[in-house]
Design a protein around this motif. Structure first.
Motif, PDB file in Angstrom:
ATOM      1  N   ALA A 149     -11.297 -11.651  -5.830  1.00 39.71           N
ATOM      2  CA  ALA A 149     -11.769 -11.751  -7.210  1.00 39.71           C
ATOM      3  C   ALA A 149     -13.235 -12.129  -7.251  1.00 39.71           C
ATOM      4  O   ALA A 149     -14.023 -11.557  -8.000  1.00 39.71           O
ATOM      5  CB  ALA A 149     -10.931 -12.768  -7.974  1.00 39.71           C
ATOM      6  N   LYS A 152     -15.473  -9.273  -6.288  1.00 40.57           N
ATOM      7  CA  LYS A 152     -15.651  -8.290  -7.353  1.00 40.57           C
ATOM      8  C   LYS A 152     -16.697  -8.780  -8.349  1.00 40.57           C
ATOM      9  O   LYS A 152     -17.428  -8.000  -8.929  1.00 40.57           O
ATOM     10  CB  LYS A 152     -14.327  -8.069  -8.092  1.00 40.57           C
ATOM     11  CG  LYS A 152     -13.325  -7.266  -7.307  1.00 40.57           C
ATOM     12  CD  LYS A 152     -12.492  -6.412  -8.240  1.00 40.57           C
ATOM     13  CE  LYS A 152     -11.299  -5.835  -7.514  1.00 40.57           C
ATOM     14  NZ  LYS A 152     -10.053  -6.539  -7.853  1.00 40.57           N
ATOM     15  N   THR A 170      -5.428  -8.980 -18.968  1.00 44.26           N
ATOM     16  CA  THR A 170      -5.921  -7.709 -18.442  1.00 44.26           C
ATOM     17  C   THR A 170      -6.328  -7.789 -16.978  1.00 44.26           C
ATOM     18  O   THR A 170      -6.659  -6.783 -16.363  1.00 44.26           O
ATOM     19  CB  THR A 170      -7.147  -7.219 -19.234  1.00 44.26           C
ATOM     20  OG1 THR A 170      -8.198  -8.167 -19.066  1.00 44.26           O
ATOM     21  CG2 THR A 170      -6.824  -7.060 -20.688  1.00 44.26           C
ATOM     22  N   PHE A 171      -6.345  -8.993 -16.437  1.00 42.44           N
ATOM     23  CA  PHE A 171      -6.824  -9.100 -15.069  1.00 42.44           C
ATOM     24  C   PHE A 171      -5.904  -8.401 -14.082  1.00 42.44           C
ATOM     25  O   PHE A 171      -6.316  -7.993 -13.009  1.00 42.44           O
ATOM     26  CB  PHE A 171      -6.977 -10.579 -14.663  1.00 42.44           C
ATOM     27  CG  PHE A 171      -8.139 -11.233 -15.341  1.00 42.44           C
ATOM     28  CD1 PHE A 171      -8.260 -12.603 -15.363  1.00 42.44           C
ATOM     29  CD2 PHE A 171      -9.109 -10.489 -15.970  1.00 42.44           C
ATOM     30  CE1 PHE A 171      -9.334 -13.219 -15.998  1.00 42.44           C
ATOM     31  CE2 PHE A 171     -10.180 -11.085 -16.605  1.00 42.44           C
ATOM     32  CZ  PHE A 171     -10.288 -12.453 -16.607  1.00 42.44           C
ATOM     33  N   ASP A 207      -5.807  -2.261 -14.055  1.00 44.07           N
ATOM     34  CA  ASP A 207      -7.058  -1.726 -13.513  1.00 44.07           C
ATOM     35  C   ASP A 207      -8.089  -1.615 -14.624  1.00 44.07           C
ATOM     36  O   ASP A 207      -7.784  -1.780 -15.788  1.00 44.07           O
ATOM     37  CB  ASP A 207      -6.823  -0.412 -12.777  1.00 44.07           C
ATOM     38  CG  ASP A 207      -6.589   0.767 -13.720  1.00 44.07           C
ATOM     39  OD1 ASP A 207      -6.105   1.791 -13.239  1.00 44.07           O
ATOM     40  OD2 ASP A 207      -6.878   0.665 -14.918  1.00 44.07           O
ATOM     41  N   ALA A 208      -9.318  -1.291 -14.237  1.00 45.09           N
ATOM     42  CA  ALA A 208     -10.425  -1.379 -15.191  1.00 45.09           C
ATOM     43  C   ALA A 208     -10.218  -0.502 -16.415  1.00 45.09           C
ATOM     44  O   ALA A 208     -10.440  -0.929 -17.547  1.00 45.09           O
ATOM     45  CB  ALA A 208     -11.736  -1.028 -14.494  1.00 45.09           C
ATOM     46  N   ALA A 234      -7.597  -1.899 -18.731  1.00 41.30           N
ATOM     47  CA  ALA A 234      -8.064  -3.131 -19.381  1.00 41.30           C
ATOM     48  C   ALA A 234      -8.979  -2.795 -20.535  1.00 41.30           C
ATOM     49  O   ALA A 234      -8.810  -3.281 -21.651  1.00 41.30           O
ATOM     50  CB  ALA A 234      -8.790  -3.998 -18.354  1.00 41.30           C
ATOM     51  N   ILE A 241     -14.402  -5.502 -17.316  1.00 45.54           N
ATOM     52  CA  ILE A 241     -14.558  -4.492 -16.280  1.00 45.54           C
ATOM     53  C   ILE A 241     -15.245  -5.054 -15.039  1.00 45.54           C
ATOM     54  O   ILE A 241     -14.976  -4.617 -13.925  1.00 45.54           O
ATOM     55  CB  ILE A 241     -15.288  -3.218 -16.758  1.00 45.54           C
ATOM     56  CG1 ILE A 241     -16.567  -3.514 -17.487  1.00 45.54           C
ATOM     57  CG2 ILE A 241     -14.393  -2.390 -17.619  1.00 45.54           C
ATOM     58  CD1 ILE A 241     -17.274  -2.242 -17.906  1.00 45.54           C
ATOM     59  N   HIS A 244     -12.956  -6.336 -12.458  1.00 45.18           N
ATOM     60  CA  HIS A 244     -12.300  -5.342 -11.621  1.00 45.18           C
ATOM     61  C   HIS A 244     -13.269  -4.688 -10.665  1.00 45.18           C
ATOM     62  O   HIS A 244     -12.955  -3.666 -10.064  1.00 45.18           O
ATOM     63  CB  HIS A 244     -11.638  -4.291 -12.509  1.00 45.18           C
ATOM     64  CG  HIS A 244     -10.478  -4.858 -13.267  1.00 45.18           C
ATOM     65  ND1 HIS A 244     -10.531  -5.179 -14.593  1.00 45.18           N
ATOM     66  CD2 HIS A 244      -9.235  -5.199 -12.854  1.00 45.18           C
ATOM     67  CE1 HIS A 244      -9.374  -5.671 -14.974  1.00 45.18           C
ATOM     68  NE2 HIS A 244      -8.570  -5.698 -13.945  1.00 45.18           N
TER      69      HIS A 244
END
Lengths: 329, 148, 509
Positions: free
Chosen positions: A288, A291, C53-54, C57-58, C61, C337, C340
């Motif tokens: 995480a 990212k 949303t985590f 995927d982007a 989300a 975003i 992700h």
């Protein structure tokens, strides 16, 4: 008869007391823990808080909820934790502004919203060095050019920041004092508007965390001149640090750390330290943070205390030197 | 005493209070070139003061204060009281209990509805909205001393 | 053009795939809910659901979060029209004429017009987003503090058009609103202004508690104690749809609102809620029957509702084209975003075509979903008007308090709502308009900050406003408008407003 009754009474009392004793020594944690992020969702503190909470939840096998208590550049959330019960169920994820806000309150002769002594530092999670960026169409190619130009034209070069006495402002102030230059400060209501201002060419410079400006450096709109860190930023190996350039006082990190209210019992603190150490080693957490392009810089215990004290001192000095902006006019 | 006169005086007073407050709290005024924190508020307070005075002066043609009809003031005061209770009790008694009590107060005392319907309404409001917000929207609503 | 269509086709194939469709639907549903609930607005909704949303995927989300955003603009009109309570801050202007229409029995029509207007605005503005994102974003960046100051000054002139009563009274209300907006930390110097030690006031009163209080609570305080409760309206099915005349009246306002809202939305930091205020003022200015406004003018619903929907697409322009948030809501979406691993920035459109085009396509799909969702709901929601008022208003109070509290988890907000509710009630009794106060609270910090920023940039010289082309143009437009008005004023002898006010006084006397 009376003896039996007395005995029965004692047994009854003991029976009642036993669960109470058990409650008093209940294992920590036994309830959901609240991690307070004093900034709006989507900001640095929030985006760091959530992976921390998720990883900690896995390690402690106990639910941890992130609550955003926003307001007054973080003061609302920080005050909330400072005044909450020190039982280990309310924790704070604070940014470096925790040291700035009380100093700023002092300058304005305000009763401080909270003081740094109301907290006990547990661990440092990340420490982003700030970097200095300028629009690519400006003539300064190196930090030296920038500083020399600033010396020639004091107060003419403008920079934006995320707010007065905010992290991005203090970084620039530390540089100004270290290099003996005077810049023009244009505060904006946050890191987003500060970035917009420099992208639009309305200001000449910006001190920013690397993650947000990296895409713009890559696309050629911004140029990075130097960094406020101890080491060079991993993603920008060609950018020197101010330390290398001869300004060791210009050291500033936007760091995020976990704090607890003062008075939290030591065994709980120790458990949290252990848990955080394990949490930052979790592969999910590492992924995480990768990212987010935020390097993990874990420090705890005495290390963190040292880092925190030095940082707090630097920032407090900086704030005092800035003083009241109005008084300078 | 017409409505306009009252309003004008009220607004004018407010403007004056703000001006006095800015003076007393020593917020720097700054200059036209570099306005300080008190500059724009002072300008606005003056504007408010002036417009309040003008409204009051021109206020002869407005309806009389009594004629507007304030008969609902008791009702309004009760509603304000219940809302104030909610604000005070929210974090002390917990969400569901506060809302339930508030609904019962409003329906039984203020609206004089039957106790049964008041209770049913109160319960469904408190628990229904709690479910809605807590489960669906993941808002953390305060729980009271009874874990409630 | 061919390339764009090809990309769009690819985008649709992404958007129509079941998982994306599902998340778009969830987003729209939650958005409608969030919009209907007073107080809780799209920002609160998105912030609350960000953690959920985590795990996605982007693309999923961002599709879901965007659904919440524009969905809220559909739902926000519901409580505004039916109960005069703004579902969220951007729906404040709909309260005025929308509720008047509902009281006349045209509530269903108002809801339908709002839904259709939102759909047209949403869809058309996505076309703008799709085709013009990069050049528009570059244009938007050229707006710096001086340009914003000029824009907000123009916005203040809007205040003059918003009210139906006396000009002086609305000026006083504007001044009051602007003053209330000054509460909080002064961004330029760090002083706390008028906060009296309450830390929560550091960021100001907040437009949500003020809007809900001034419109919602004040409405309840004024109506609940009336000896004759508001007539229970039993709408018939036929009355739910707008008449042909009403559609005709709604047509041009919808298109004007779309264009206006889109451009206001593009500008970073311009607070997209002002799009509905500006649209209302524009509609009133160009209308042939301005005296209708405030009493159920269709344009007063169609314009603002379309404007706030197209503002949401406009807000995505800088977000997608540059990676720069144009407000707090796009900032949260950017964070979603980023988490992700997708780096927002100028290269996003090129590097992540599946994300960008899938997102655009899903917005088209989402708008259709919302239209299908909302139109039948009109029939359902209108039945709220059947609930007897003594049961209705406690429910509204609970929702309003809860909604306002949920935004910041702060009881101080509830107190602000209560205080402004009292203020709104008293002002209504004294015959003052309260809409300028909300606009003042929104504009005040922004206009003051950009003015002082501009002066800081120019070291105190006001000439900066004339030296920069965009700012100078905007100011010139404002000056022309003011002069035009003075001219008409002088020529006609009396403003239509004062004529109307005089006529009203004559009736009362």
């Amino acid at each position: 008869m009376r003896q039996t009754r007395a005995l029965a009474l004692i047994v009854l009392l003991l029976a009642l007391a036993a669960p109470l004793a058990a409650v008093a020594q209940e294992a920590y944690p036994s309830r959901p823990i609240t991690l307070v992020a004093p900034f709006p969702p989507g900001g640095v503190a929030d985006l760091t808080a959530r992976p921390v909470a998720a990883a900690l939840e896995k390690v402690l096998k106990n639910p941890i909820g992130v609550v955003n208590k926003t307001g007054a550049a973080g003061a609302v959330g920080m005050q909330f934790v400072a005044t909450s019960k020190p039982d280990g169920y309310t924790l704070l994820l604070a940014l470096s502004s925790i040291s700035i806000i009380p100093e700023a309150d002092k300058i304005f002769d305000r009763p401080p919203a909270f003081t740094v002594d109301q907290f006990v530092p547990i661990a440092l999670i990340s420490a982003d060095p700030t970097i200095l960026v300028v629009p690519a169409d400006k003539p300064w190619k190196t930090a030296k050019d920038f500083i020399e130009d600033a010396k020639k034209r004091p107060g003419q070069i403008s920079y934006s920041s995320s707010g007065i006495y905010g992290t991005l402002h203090m970084a620039m102030e530390l540089l100004s004092h270290a290099a003996g230059i005077k810049l023009r400060h244009i505060p904006t209501p946050g890191a987003g508007p500060a970035l917009t201002a420099i992208l639009g060419g309305h200001v000449d410079a910006l001190a920013s965390g690397p993650a947000v400006v990296l895409p713009h450096i890559k696309s050629g709109k911004l140029r990075a001149l130097a960094g406020w860190g101890d080491k060079r930023v991993a993603a920008l190996p060609g950018v020197p640090t101010f330390k290398e350039l001869g300004y060791p006082d210009a050291e500033f990190y936007i760091w995020a750390g976990v704090f607890a209210p003062k008075g939290t019992p030591e065994p709980i603190l120790a458990k949290l330290r252990e848990a955080l150490k394990a949490a930052v080693a979790e592969p999910d957490f590492k992924a995480a943070m990768d990212k987010l392009e935020t390097p993990i810089a874990f420090k705890q215990g005495a290390d963190f205390q040292k880092f925190f004290d030095a940082d707090a001192r630097r920032l407090a000095d900086g704030v005092r030197k800035v003083g009241r902006v109005e008084d300078k006019k | 005493m017409t409505t306009d006169r009252v309003a004008g005086i009220g607004l004018g007073l407010f403007g004056a209070v703000i001006l006095e407050e800015s003076w007393r709290s020593r917020l720097p005024l700054g200059s036209v070139a570099m306005p300080g924190p008190a500059y724009v508020p002072a300008v606005l307070a003056v504007a408010l003061l002036v417009s309040g005075v003008i409204i009051a002066v021109q206020g002869a043609g407005a309806p009389r204060l009594g004629a507007v009809g304030w008969q609902e003031w008791r009702h309004a005061a009760a509603i304000v009281g219940v809302c104030a209770f909610m604000a005070l009790a929210f974090e002390r008694l917990g969400y569901r209990l506060t809302v339930a009590i508030a609904c019962v107060l409003l329906l039984s005392l203020v609206e004089r509805k039957a106790a049964v319907s008041a209770l049913i309404f109160a319960a469904s409001m408190a628990f229904g909205t709690y479910y809605l917000f807590d489960t669906l929207l993941r808002v953390q609503l305060p729980r009271g001393p009874f874990g409630f | 053009m061919v390339e764009t269509l090809g990309n769009l086709a690819a985008g649709f194939s992404v958007a129509l795939s079941p998982p994306i469709l599902f998340y778009a639907f969830v987003g729209c549903l939650i958005g409608t809910l969030v919009g209907v609930l007073p107080g809780v607005g799209p920002l609160a909704g998105i912030s609350l659901l960000l953690p959920a949303t985590f795990g996605l995927d982007a693309t999923r989300a961002i599709v879901m979060l965007a659904g919440i955003y524009y969905g809220a603009m559909y739902g926000g009109s519901t409580t505004s029209i039916l109960m005069r309570i703004p579902g969220e801050a951007a729906s404040v202007m709909t309260c005025i004429d929308g509720y008047a229409m509902a009281r006349k029995g045209r509530g269903g029509a108002a809801l339908s017009i709002a839904a259709v207007g939102s759909y047209i605005a949403g869809t058309v503005s996505i076309v703008g987003l799709m085709l013009l994102a990069p050049p528009l974003a570059a244009f938007a960046l050229r707006f710096g503090p001086p340009e914003y100051t000029a824009l907000y000054v123009l916005g203040l002139l809007v205040l003059a058009y918003m009210s139906s009563g006396s000009m002086l009274k609305s000026l006083a209300m504007a001044a009051l609103g602007l003053l209330l907006g000054m509460i909080g930390i002064d961004q330029m110097t760090g002083y706390f202004r008028y906060a009296y030690g309450v830390v929560e006031l550091g960021d100001g009163l907040g437009v949500v508690p003020v809007a809900v209080g001034l419109f919602g609570i004040a409405e309840i305080l004024a109506t609940a104690g009336q000896p004759t409760p508001p007539t229970v309206i039993k709408p018939k099915l036929r009355e739910l749809l707008p008449s042909r005349q009403e559609w005709r009246e709604a047509n041009w306002p919808i298109w004007r609102g779309t264009v206006l809202g889109f451009f206001i939305g593009i500008l970073p930091g311009s607070a997209h809620i002002i799009s509905s205020f500006v649209s209302y003022a524009v509609e009133k200015r160009v209308s042939r029957r301005p005296e209708e406004f405030g009493h159920g003018a269709v344009a007063g619903v169609a314009g603002p509702e379309s404007a706030n929907n197209s503002a949401t697409s406009g807000a995505m322009v800088p977000m997608l084209a540059l990676g720069v948030p144009s407000g707090p809501i796009p900032a949260v979406m950017l964070a979603a975003i980023m988490v992700h691993g997708v780096a927002p920035g100028p290269l996003l459109i090129q590097q992540q075509p599946a994300l960008f085009w899938g997102f655009i396509a899903s917005m088209y799909v989402g708008n259709v979903m919302l239209l299908i969702l909302n139109l039948p709901l009109v029939g359902l929601f209108v039945n709220i008007l059947r609930v007897p008022y003594p049961y209705l208003y406690p429910a509204i109070l609970v929702f309003a308090t809860l909604g306002v509290y949920a935004v910041n988890n702060s009881v101080v907000d509830v107190w602000i709502m209560l205080a402004t509710g009292l203020l709104g009630w008293v002002l209504r009794k004294l015959d003052f308009e309260t809409a300028p106060i909300v606009l003042g609270v929104v504009l005040a910090p922004m206009i003051e900050l950009s003015l002082r920023q501009s002066l800081a940039m120019s070291d105190g010289h006001y000439a900066i406003f004339l030296q920069r082309p965009i700012a100078a143009t905007l100011l010139a437009v404002g000056a022309v408008l003011v002069l035009l008005n003075l001219y008409t004023f002088a020529r006609r002898g009396l403003d239509w407003r004062s004529r109307l006010a005089l006529a009203e006084k004559g009736e009362e006397a």
